[in-house]
Design a protein around this motif. Structure first.
Motif, mmCIF file in Angstrom:
data_model
loop_
_atom_site.group_PDB
_atom_site.id
_atom_site.type_symbol
_atom_site.label_atom_id
_atom_site.label_comp_id
_atom_site.label_asym_id
_atom_site.label_seq_id
_atom_site.Cartn_x
_atom_site.Cartn_y
_atom_site.Cartn_z
ATOM 1 N N VAL A 221 66.446 -23.645 77.322
ATOM 2 C CA VAL A 221 66.423 -22.080 77.429
ATOM 3 C C VAL A 221 66.110 -21.826 76.097
ATOM 4 C CG1 VAL A 221 67.977 -20.115 77.901
ATOM 5 C CG2 VAL A 221 68.133 -22.126 79.089
ATOM 6 N N HIS A 222 65.396 -20.505 76.248
ATOM 7 C CA HIS A 222 64.917 -19.777 74.918
ATOM 8 C C HIS A 222 65.194 -18.312 75.056
ATOM 9 C CE1 HIS A 222 62.629 -23.338 72.780
ATOM 10 N NE2 HIS A 222 62.159 -23.635 74.074
ATOM 11 N N LYS A 223 65.718 -17.800 73.978
ATOM 12 C CA LYS A 223 65.841 -16.214 73.949
ATOM 13 C C LYS A 223 64.513 -15.627 73.611
ATOM 14 C CE LYS A 223 70.981 -16.104 73.734
ATOM 15 N NZ LYS A 223 71.918 -15.502 73.005
ATOM 16 N N ILE A 224 63.666 -14.768 74.366
ATOM 17 C CA ILE A 224 62.474 -14.241 74.053
ATOM 18 C C ILE A 224 62.672 -12.623 74.077
ATOM 19 C CG2 ILE A 224 60.050 -14.082 74.579
ATOM 20 C CD1 ILE A 224 60.776 -17.007 74.344
ATOM 21 N N THR A 225 62.230 -12.075 72.796
ATOM 22 C CA THR A 225 62.340 -10.725 72.899
ATOM 23 C C THR A 225 61.083 -9.972 73.353
ATOM 24 O OG1 THR A 225 61.191 -10.523 70.530
ATOM 25 C CG2 THR A 225 63.643 -10.782 70.608
ATOM 26 N N ARG A 226 61.073 -8.783 73.565
ATOM 27 C CA ARG A 226 60.016 -8.150 74.164
ATOM 28 C C ARG A 226 58.853 -8.043 72.986
ATOM 29 N NH1 ARG A 226 61.239 -6.652 79.071
ATOM 30 N NH2 ARG A 226 63.374 -6.581 79.572
ATOM 31 N N PRO A 227 57.561 -7.861 73.367
ATOM 32 C CA PRO A 227 56.527 -7.838 72.235
ATOM 33 C C PRO A 227 56.719 -6.743 71.462
ATOM 34 C CG PRO A 227 55.579 -8.235 74.467
ATOM 35 C CD PRO A 227 56.966 -7.990 74.921
ATOM 36 N N VAL A 228 56.358 -6.745 70.242
ATOM 37 C CA VAL A 228 56.340 -5.601 69.177
ATOM 38 C C VAL A 228 54.593 -5.818 68.605
ATOM 39 C CG1 VAL A 228 57.075 -4.930 66.924
ATOM 40 C CG2 VAL A 228 58.825 -6.005 68.437
ATOM 41 N N THR A 229 54.158 -4.521 68.855
ATOM 42 C CA THR A 229 52.926 -4.440 68.681
ATOM 43 C C THR A 229 52.467 -3.229 67.777
ATOM 44 O OG1 THR A 229 52.414 -5.296 70.940
ATOM 45 C CG2 THR A 229 50.418 -4.174 69.648
ATOM 46 N N SER A 230 51.719 -3.573 66.819
ATOM 47 C CA SER A 230 51.187 -2.279 65.851
ATOM 48 C C SER A 230 49.856 -2.613 65.612
ATOM 49 C CB SER A 230 51.925 -2.452 64.464
ATOM 50 O OG SER A 230 51.752 -3.571 63.523
ATOM 51 N N SER A 231 49.164 -1.450 65.201
ATOM 52 C CA SER A 231 47.728 -1.341 65.063
ATOM 53 C C SER A 231 47.222 -0.128 64.073
ATOM 54 C CB SER A 231 46.760 -1.164 66.392
ATOM 55 O OG SER A 231 45.678 -0.946 66.305
ATOM 56 N N TYR A 232 46.379 -0.183 63.616
ATOM 57 C CA TYR A 232 45.945 0.786 62.631
ATOM 58 C C TYR A 232 44.456 1.441 63.273
ATOM 59 C CZ TYR A 232 48.633 -1.354 59.219
ATOM 60 O OH TYR A 232 50.178 -1.701 58.397
ATOM 61 N N ASP A 233 44.668 2.671 63.901
ATOM 62 C CA ASP A 233 43.721 3.307 64.758
ATOM 63 C C ASP A 233 43.207 2.655 65.834
ATOM 64 O OD1 ASP A 233 43.779 5.525 62.790
ATOM 65 O OD2 ASP A 233 42.178 4.447 61.293
ATOM 66 N N TYR A 234 44.014 1.912 66.397
ATOM 67 C CA TYR A 234 43.868 1.105 67.616
ATOM 68 C C TYR A 234 42.501 0.266 67.496
ATOM 69 C CZ TYR A 234 47.189 4.243 69.486
ATOM 70 O OH TYR A 234 48.543 5.021 69.519
ATOM 71 N N GLU A 235 42.436 -0.195 66.365
ATOM 72 C CA GLU A 235 40.976 -1.350 66.201
ATOM 73 C C GLU A 235 41.505 -2.643 66.831
ATOM 74 O OE1 GLU A 235 41.341 -1.464 62.170
ATOM 75 O OE2 GLU A 235 39.937 0.398 61.550
ATOM 76 N N LEU A 236 40.620 -3.210 67.527
ATOM 77 C CA LEU A 236 40.897 -4.356 68.233
ATOM 78 C C LEU A 236 41.329 -5.430 67.269
ATOM 79 C CD1 LEU A 236 40.538 -6.435 70.659
ATOM 80 C CD2 LEU A 236 38.427 -6.646 69.904
ATOM 81 N N PHE A 237 40.725 -5.751 65.997
ATOM 82 C CA PHE A 237 40.911 -6.761 65.356
ATOM 83 C C PHE A 237 42.192 -6.675 64.399
ATOM 84 C CE2 PHE A 237 36.428 -7.632 66.188
ATOM 85 C CZ PHE A 237 36.555 -9.024 66.440
ATOM 86 N N SER A 238 42.551 -5.399 64.108
ATOM 87 C CA SER A 238 43.808 -4.890 63.167
ATOM 88 C C SER A 238 45.032 -5.225 64.045
ATOM 89 C CB SER A 238 43.635 -3.769 62.622
ATOM 90 O OG SER A 238 43.821 -2.747 63.504
#
Length: 340
Positions: A221-238
């Motif tokens: 059993v693993h405790k998994i948090t929900r995704p935390v996402t950040s982006s600068y100007d919604y750039e794909l690579f950033s």
């Protein structure tokens, strides 16, 4: 390291600098202009004006300010002025204003515009320093990742694996239709091989996934948090996105286990590929798919632009199943397309 990994690393690491540098430069220019202008003007004299109009303004960040118009008298002559203020006034209210000596038409809500200019420059310099510090820290962390040394027990564990097992094709998919949604790894006969079953799904708390290996019948059993996402100007690579597994960033968790991921977006886009490596040895090839597909369905293997949870085709050995499954689990859960 693939081209995608290099670009992704550079864009993510320089994100704070690329985002804050233009802002800092704009602030510095504004501050310098205000300082120069105020230095050329004479001293400001305080007087009392009368509010003639006050209109509310909604800024981009949804904050409320007010455009205040007023009249004031200097040497018997009436002048009009206006400025933006955080305080609301009623028509007829008295308001303290300042005008330049010898030039009454130049009016301000403060008699020390030079000081304001210096504050703006100081804020800009702080932003610039913060962006540089954050960028240096990010490059330092990736360098530590490259130079990370595994402990001897981990190296011996993986070096002692029996590599005679043949590489098999598997299919990884998200199961959102069951009472306990999760992820399933199946063979070509649609037989479940490995599963991550969501046994506790509470919004405010980490989710609990029961990882089940149907080969060995072992569960964990693993405790998994929900995704935390950040982006600068919604750039794909950033874009940076992570989940925590048992309190640790999943990418750090995998890196400590010796996992590295080479991203391949360009060769067959949008059929993205990931090459999973363990101690510099490729242990799995992962290909994104928009639908479950068998090898004989290749003609129907239609791929749409990646968005949300996808299907994945995986080629790996049974003995590497646990690490490979967790790696694809992390890729599917997060929104970071370029991982390493």
């Amino acid at each position: 390291m693939s081209t995608e990994n290099k670009i992704g690393r550079f864009m993510r690491n320089t994100g704070p600098l690329r985002f804050l540098l233009p802002v800092s430069i704009i602030f510095i220019v504004i501050g310098v202009l205000i300082t120069i202008t105020s230095s050329k003007s004479g001293p400001y004299i305080e007087t009392t004006g009368t509010v003639t109009n006050c209109e509310s303004v909604i800024d981009i960040d949804d904050s409320m300010t007010y455009d205040v118009s007023f009249t004031y008298i200097v040497d018997g002559l009436t002048y009009n002025g206006s400025f933006n203020n955080n305080k609301k006034y009623n028509v007829g209210d008295s308001i303290k204003v300042y005008y330049e000596e010898g030039n009454p038409t130049n009016v301000s809500y403060t008699k020390n515009m030079k000081f304001i200019g210096m504050i703006i420059i100081a804020v800009a310099v702080v932003l610039l320093i913060v962006s540089i510090v954050l960028t240096v820290k990010k490059f330092k962390k990736t360098k530590e990742l490259d130079n990370h040394k595994l402990d001897l027990a981990t190296i011996e564990k993986y070096n002692s694996r029996d590599l005679s097992d043949e590489i098999t094709e598997y299919y990884f998919r998200f199961d959102g239709n069951s009472f306990k949604p999760g992820y399933i790894l199946e063979d070509k006969n649609r037989t479940p091989i490995y599963e991550a079953i969501n046994t506790k799904n509470i919004i405010a708390l980490p989710r609990e996934f029961e990882f089940v290996n149907h080969y060995t019948l072992k569960t964990k059993v693993h405790k998994i948090t929900r995704p935390v996402t950040s982006s600068y100007d919604y750039e794909l690579f950033s874009t940076t996105s992570y989940i925590k597994i048992d309190g640790e960033n999943v990418w750090d968790y995998l890196h400590k286990a010796g996992i590295r991921i080479e991203t391949d977006l360009s060769s067959s886009f949008p059929k993205m590929k990931y090459y999973i490596k363990l101690l510099d040895e490729r242990i799995a090839t992962v290909e994104t798919s928009s639908r479950f597909v068998h090898e004989e369905d290749e003609a129907e293997h239609k791929i749409k632009i990646p968005y949300g949870k996808l299907y994945y085709r995986i080629w790996t050995r049974e003995l590497d199943m646990e690490l490979v499954f967790l790696t694809v689990f992390a890729i599917s859960e997060t929104e970071q397309l370029v991982v390493e």
